[in-house]
Design an enzyme around this catalytic site. Structure first.
Site: not given
Length: 314
Positions: A110, A137, A140, A233, A273, A301
């Site tokens: 990440r 991402h 996701q 988001d 998310c 997830r």
């Protein structure tokens, strides 16, 4: 088509997956979810495998879903913040990569800069998974497609409205995924916040095959009109704090609130998310409404992490 091609491979972008691979990962995720609900929580699929987690940014869902996925699949996850490694003292990424490949079986990273992820994958002879970068991402997006399919029973022809920052990393991966599965996506954003050209080009290439419509507009009402899914988001991502006031001002017209959702279909679902900045990109009333599926989306997830890890590391 099987998922064998992905074994031992990097997944840095949704573009690394074919349409069939994306759908098969969703199918596998749903199977893992079914088995967990039946009490089959612990499996030996990745017994003896070790996943290294290298995180520059804070994380809740990504870190925990990957750690729990490895645990429940019989493997081990080792977490390292960037500063805990010699990376934090200036060791070249390529040096770290060539050391880690001799200790562990895979890396989920990440990072702030997508290019750092690319370099890590270039030098490590073990698979590298994008656990979020400034560009994408993908983990996701796989969970998003799974959630939409669970709630709507189909993907082809659905209208997905995304309101907010069109250059958002989550939106980039969602855009690539949606274009692969034949859903339509309307992105309502302010001038200067359109998706990155290289991502848009890849998505348009996929859309030309699947029939997906990709529409970038300034009018949020037009985007939301008759939408099956509304997605947003945060407007200020990690690393963008210096731009906070400008972003809040520019993107204010794209808040998902009680007035805008009235234009969607009566059975629309709301997605985010997480984490959410309530009162900024979305109101509390919307995220807590019966239309909100954000908690199922977050749960998924875990199941999609299991699918990706079982295939890549299996």
């Amino acid at each position: 088509m099987s998922l064998d091609r992905l074994r031992g491979r990097d997944i840095l972008s949704i573009a690394d997956l074919t349409r069939d691979e994306l759908l098969k990962l969703v199918e596998l995720s749903m199977e893992f979810k079914r088995r967990r609900y039946l009490g089959e929580r612990y499996l030996d699929i990745l017994k003896g495998k070790i996943l290294g987690l290298i995180f520059q940014k804070p994380s809740t869902r990504t870190r925990i879903s990957l750690e729990v996925a490895m645990l429940e699949l019989g493997g081990t996850a080792l977490y390292f913040s960037w500063s805990e490694l010699q990376l934090g003292r200036g060791e070249p990424i390529k040096d770290t990569a060539r050391v880690l490949e001799r200790y562990i079986d895979g890396i989920a990273a990440r990072v702030y800069r997508h290019q750092d992820l690319v370099e890590l994958a270039e030098y490590a002879r073990i698979p590298v998974i994008n656990a979020l970068s400034d560009l994408e991402h993908p983990l996701q997006a796989i969970a998003d497609i799974m959630t939409i399919y669970e709630k709507k029973g189909r993907l082809q022809g659905l209208k997905i409205a995304f309101l907010g920052d069109g250059a958002d990393n989550v939106l980039h991966s969602l855009l690539l995924a949606v274009s692969k599965v034949g859903a339509d996506i309307y992105i309502a954003t302010a001038p200067g916040y359109d998706p990155k050209p290289e991502i848009l080009k890849l998505a348009q290439e996929e859309a030309s095959i699947t029939g997906s419509q990709i529409v970038i507009i300034r009018d949020p009402i037009e985007a939301v009109k008759d939408a099956d899914v509304i997605y947003t988001d945060v407007w200020v991502s990690m690393g963008q704090e210096a731009e906070r006031e400008k972003r809040l001002r520019d993107l204010r017209p794209y808040q998902v609130n009680e007035e805008i959702v009235k234009y969607a279909k009566k059975d629309y679902i709301f997605m985010h998310c997480l984490p959410a900045r309530r009162g900024e990109e979305v109101t509390d009333a919307v995220i807590e409404s019966p239309h909100s599926v954000v908690w199922d989306q977050a749960e998924n997830r875990l199941h999609t992490s299991k699918a990706v890890l079982s295939v890549v590391l299996g």
